[in-house]
Design a protein around this motif. Structure first.
Motif, mmCIF file in Angstrom:
data_model
loop_
_atom_site.group_PDB
_atom_site.id
_atom_site.type_symbol
_atom_site.label_atom_id
_atom_site.label_comp_id
_atom_site.label_asym_id
_atom_site.label_seq_id
_atom_site.Cartn_x
_atom_site.Cartn_y
_atom_site.Cartn_z
ATOM 1 N N LEU A 178 51.462 49.644 51.880
ATOM 2 C CA LEU A 178 51.327 49.498 50.633
ATOM 3 C C LEU A 178 50.933 48.113 50.084
ATOM 4 C CD1 LEU A 178 54.500 51.234 49.290
ATOM 5 C CD2 LEU A 178 52.047 51.899 48.941
ATOM 6 N N ARG A 179 51.162 47.117 50.878
ATOM 7 C CA ARG A 179 50.769 45.670 50.373
ATOM 8 C C ARG A 179 49.199 45.680 50.381
ATOM 9 N NH1 ARG A 179 53.032 40.325 53.389
ATOM 10 N NH2 ARG A 179 52.265 41.170 55.420
ATOM 11 N N ASP A 180 48.504 46.078 51.450
ATOM 12 C CA ASP A 180 47.319 46.113 51.546
ATOM 13 C C ASP A 180 46.540 47.020 50.668
ATOM 14 O OD1 ASP A 180 46.903 43.719 53.044
ATOM 15 O OD2 ASP A 180 46.905 44.459 55.087
ATOM 16 N N TYR A 181 47.169 48.439 50.702
ATOM 17 C CA TYR A 181 46.924 49.372 49.705
ATOM 18 C C TYR A 181 46.590 48.746 48.419
ATOM 19 C CZ TYR A 181 46.607 54.037 47.766
ATOM 20 O OH TYR A 181 46.285 55.159 47.011
ATOM 21 N N SER A 182 47.584 48.246 47.991
ATOM 22 C CA SER A 182 47.510 47.643 46.514
ATOM 23 C C SER A 182 46.199 46.766 46.356
ATOM 24 C CB SER A 182 48.896 46.939 46.233
ATOM 25 O OG SER A 182 49.003 45.492 46.957
ATOM 26 N N ARG A 183 45.844 45.951 47.334
ATOM 27 C CA ARG A 183 44.801 45.134 47.355
ATOM 28 C C ARG A 183 43.743 45.844 47.168
ATOM 29 N NH1 ARG A 183 47.798 41.747 51.794
ATOM 30 N NH2 ARG A 183 48.496 39.990 50.258
ATOM 31 N N VAL A 184 43.327 47.003 48.038
ATOM 32 C CA VAL A 184 42.477 47.971 48.053
ATOM 33 C C VAL A 184 42.292 48.476 46.712
ATOM 34 C CG1 VAL A 184 41.064 49.908 49.006
ATOM 35 C CG2 VAL A 184 42.447 48.155 50.427
ATOM 36 N N LEU A 185 43.322 48.932 45.947
ATOM 37 C CA LEU A 185 43.366 49.395 44.595
ATOM 38 C C LEU A 185 42.791 48.504 43.771
ATOM 39 C CD1 LEU A 185 46.956 50.919 44.551
ATOM 40 C CD2 LEU A 185 44.716 52.550 44.435
ATOM 41 N N ALA A 186 43.176 47.184 43.943
ATOM 42 C CA ALA A 186 42.727 46.107 43.088
ATOM 43 C C ALA A 186 41.055 46.015 43.112
ATOM 44 C CB ALA A 186 43.432 44.934 43.342
ATOM 45 N N VAL A 187 40.479 46.184 44.382
ATOM 46 C CA VAL A 187 39.255 46.279 44.555
ATOM 47 C C VAL A 187 38.376 47.148 43.793
ATOM 48 C CG1 VAL A 187 37.386 46.177 46.148
ATOM 49 C CG2 VAL A 187 39.241 44.939 46.899
ATOM 50 N N ALA A 188 39.322 48.613 44.052
ATOM 51 C CA ALA A 188 38.639 49.787 43.219
ATOM 52 C C ALA A 188 38.503 49.398 41.786
ATOM 53 C CB ALA A 188 39.470 50.701 43.510
ATOM 54 N N SER A 189 39.538 48.855 41.284
ATOM 55 C CA SER A 189 39.652 48.516 39.719
ATOM 56 C C SER A 189 38.401 47.304 39.287
ATOM 57 C CB SER A 189 40.973 47.799 39.343
ATOM 58 O OG SER A 189 41.019 47.102 38.017
ATOM 59 N N TRP A 201 43.135 51.919 38.169
ATOM 60 C CA TRP A 201 43.436 51.603 39.489
ATOM 61 C C TRP A 201 43.838 50.208 39.293
ATOM 62 C CZ3 TRP A 201 42.376 55.257 42.556
ATOM 63 C CH2 TRP A 201 41.248 55.884 42.553
ATOM 64 N N ALA A 202 43.939 49.252 38.447
ATOM 65 C CA ALA A 202 44.880 48.291 38.260
ATOM 66 C C ALA A 202 46.450 48.474 38.024
ATOM 67 C CB ALA A 202 44.271 47.145 37.041
ATOM 68 N N ALA A 203 46.595 49.500 36.925
ATOM 69 C CA ALA A 203 47.974 49.988 37.050
ATOM 70 C C ALA A 203 48.419 50.429 38.455
ATOM 71 C CB ALA A 203 47.959 50.941 35.852
ATOM 72 N N SER A 204 47.689 51.223 39.012
ATOM 73 C CA SER A 204 48.130 51.961 40.502
ATOM 74 C C SER A 204 48.429 50.551 41.310
ATOM 75 C CB SER A 204 47.080 52.869 40.907
ATOM 76 O OG SER A 204 46.902 53.890 40.081
ATOM 77 N N ALA A 205 47.843 49.792 41.650
ATOM 78 C CA ALA A 205 47.782 48.413 42.068
ATOM 79 C C ALA A 205 49.170 47.869 42.074
ATOM 80 C CB ALA A 205 46.813 47.586 42.202
ATOM 81 N N ARG A 206 49.459 47.760 40.680
ATOM 82 C CA ARG A 206 50.777 47.076 40.311
ATOM 83 C C ARG A 206 52.056 47.921 40.548
ATOM 84 N NH1 ARG A 206 54.540 46.890 36.274
ATOM 85 N NH2 ARG A 206 55.251 44.945 35.676
ATOM 86 N N GLY A 207 51.773 49.504 40.523
ATOM 87 C CA GLY A 207 52.890 50.249 40.620
ATOM 88 C C GLY A 207 53.115 50.199 42.317
ATOM 89 N N ALA A 208 52.019 50.165 42.995
ATOM 90 C CA ALA A 208 52.149 50.143 44.564
ATOM 91 C C ALA A 208 53.011 48.957 44.986
ATOM 92 C CB ALA A 208 50.973 50.389 45.100
ATOM 93 N N ILE A 209 52.791 47.792 44.367
ATOM 94 C CA ILE A 209 53.370 46.650 44.925
ATOM 95 C C ILE A 209 54.564 46.204 44.250
ATOM 96 C CG2 ILE A 209 52.652 44.950 43.274
ATOM 97 C CD1 ILE A 209 52.581 44.758 47.247
ATOM 98 N N ILE A 210 55.031 46.718 43.025
ATOM 99 C CA ILE A 210 56.235 46.788 42.414
ATOM 100 C C ILE A 210 57.149 47.668 42.461
ATOM 101 C CG2 ILE A 210 57.409 46.063 40.437
ATOM 102 C CD1 ILE A 210 55.010 44.398 39.491
#
Length: 377
Positions: A178-189, A201-210
């Motif tokens: 999830l730590r790197d998945y959230s980074r990839v979500l941020a790239v998508a954003s 995608w930004a909200a999903s990145a935050r949700g994954a990491i928090i």
């Protein structure tokens, strides 16, 4: 006498506009094409194949019946299958109806734009709808989903018999993922050109990491959320996602991200609903908090939004991009299987390349031959 009838649903009420191909003899074709929007309903005569579709809000419907029947007859001669002809003709007609208003001809019920696809793409091929892509892609990973359902890890989660040690191993790997998945979500954003997609995608990145990691922290010993070394399954999955992100193709990246939403919410909802047995509903189930998280209605809403984004991107993409999206989606789905199998060693996860193969002997759990969805052939 072998006469087929295409019953149209355009005059039905509501937002759905399905059609049905009916054959009283019980046989529509000598051969069938799977996927591509058709589904068999009933195995005895009369045989009915239903084609789903949403209503198109427009007044440009003049000539639709003649156009559809002519298209079906032409395509039947070309494709050799009534079902395939109806699928392709409906796709062409729906695109022609959608673009009819752009002709700006006359008043009242205007004509459809017969050459919309030719003018837009410079060829005779049609583009699948988002609904067709959603149906086809989900059907295209049925073997992966079936293999996940049969894993001892999943069955043990369902009935509560899974030992704590493999579950903790799974959570530790998931935390690393999830730590790197959230980074990839941020790239998508950052890659999205649409503001709503960027925000999603930004909200999903935050949700994954928090949000999700909070659940992991409640199970793992303090300070060990990221302590575990990534195993082969985790490494293979992350390498796939990070490499896809590095290529800079946003639609393909979005497709690669989708299985983590879609497979998890489908599995979580079915586990929480007792689809694998009533034990999952028993009070005091040892993994109730995990089951509840992935059956959360908010996660289902986010998954529907992710599906909508990806299928819209695929529907508007050119054929090579759409094929690349499908391959990325399929590869991520296979990585999901490897990830679920890893805690109990149910697949040979020593070689991450095995997560990409469709060979059932190498995969050790996927049955049958994998084919790309028919709408992309």
């Amino acid at each position: 006498l072998g006469v087929l009838v295409l019953a149209k649903g355009g005059h039905l009420g509501g937002t759905a506009a399905p059609d049905a191909l009916v054959d009283a003899s019980g046989r529509v074709d000598e051969t069938r094409r799977s996927g591509a929007g058709g589904s068999a309903a009933g195995k005895s005569a009369p045989r009915i194949i239903e084609f789903l579709g949403e209503r198109i809000e427009t007044t440009n419907t003049h000539g639709t019946g003649c156009s559809l029947s002519s298209a079906i007859a032409t395509l039947r001669a070309d494709l050799g299958s009534w079902e395939a002809a109806v699928i392709e003709a409906r796709r062409w007609l729906r695109e022609s109806i959608t673009h009819g208003a752009s002709l700006e001809v006359g008043e009242g019920h205007g004509p459809i734009s017969h050459f919309a696809g030719l003018w837009e793409r410079g060829g005779l091929s049609t583009a699948p709808s988002p609904e067709e892509i959603e149906s086809d892609w989900w059907a295209g990973i049925a073997d992966v989903r079936d293999a996940i359902d049969e894993l001892g890890f999943v069955r043990g989660l369902a009935d509560g018999s899974l030992d704590r040690a493999p579950f903790v191993r799974y959570l530790a790997q998931d935390a690393r993922y999830l730590r790197d998945y959230s980074r990839v979500l941020a790239v998508a954003s950052s890659s999205a050109t649409d503001a709503a997609e960027q925000a999603f995608w930004a909200a999903s990145a935050r949700g994954a990491i928090i949000g999700e990691l909070e659940l992991h922290a409640s199970w793992l010993p303090e300070g060990e959320a990221f302590a575990a070394e990534p195993d082969a399954a985790t490494t293979g999955y992350l390498n796939h996602l990070l490499a896809t992100a590095a290529r800079g193709d946003y639609p393909v990246l979005a497709a690669a991200l989708l299985p983590c939403f879609w497979i998890y919410v489908d599995l979580g909802e079915r586990l929480a609903a007792g689809a694998f047995g009533p034990q999952a509903l028993a009070p005091g189930h040892p993994y109730a908090s995990w089951l509840t998280t992935y059956a959360d209605p908010a996660f289902a809403v986010a998954t529907c939004e992710a599906i909508g984004i990806v299928t819209r991107l695929a529907a508007t993409a050119d054929a090579p991009t759409r094929q690349a999206m499908w391959r990325a989606f399929r590869a991520s789905s296979e990585h999901e299987l490897a990830f679920f199998a890893s805690p109990l060693g149910e697949l040979d996860a020593r070689d991450p390349a095995l997560a990409h193969t469709a060979n059932p002997q190498l995969r050790g759990g996927i049955r049958g031959t994998v084919h790309e969805p028919a709408v992309f052939s």
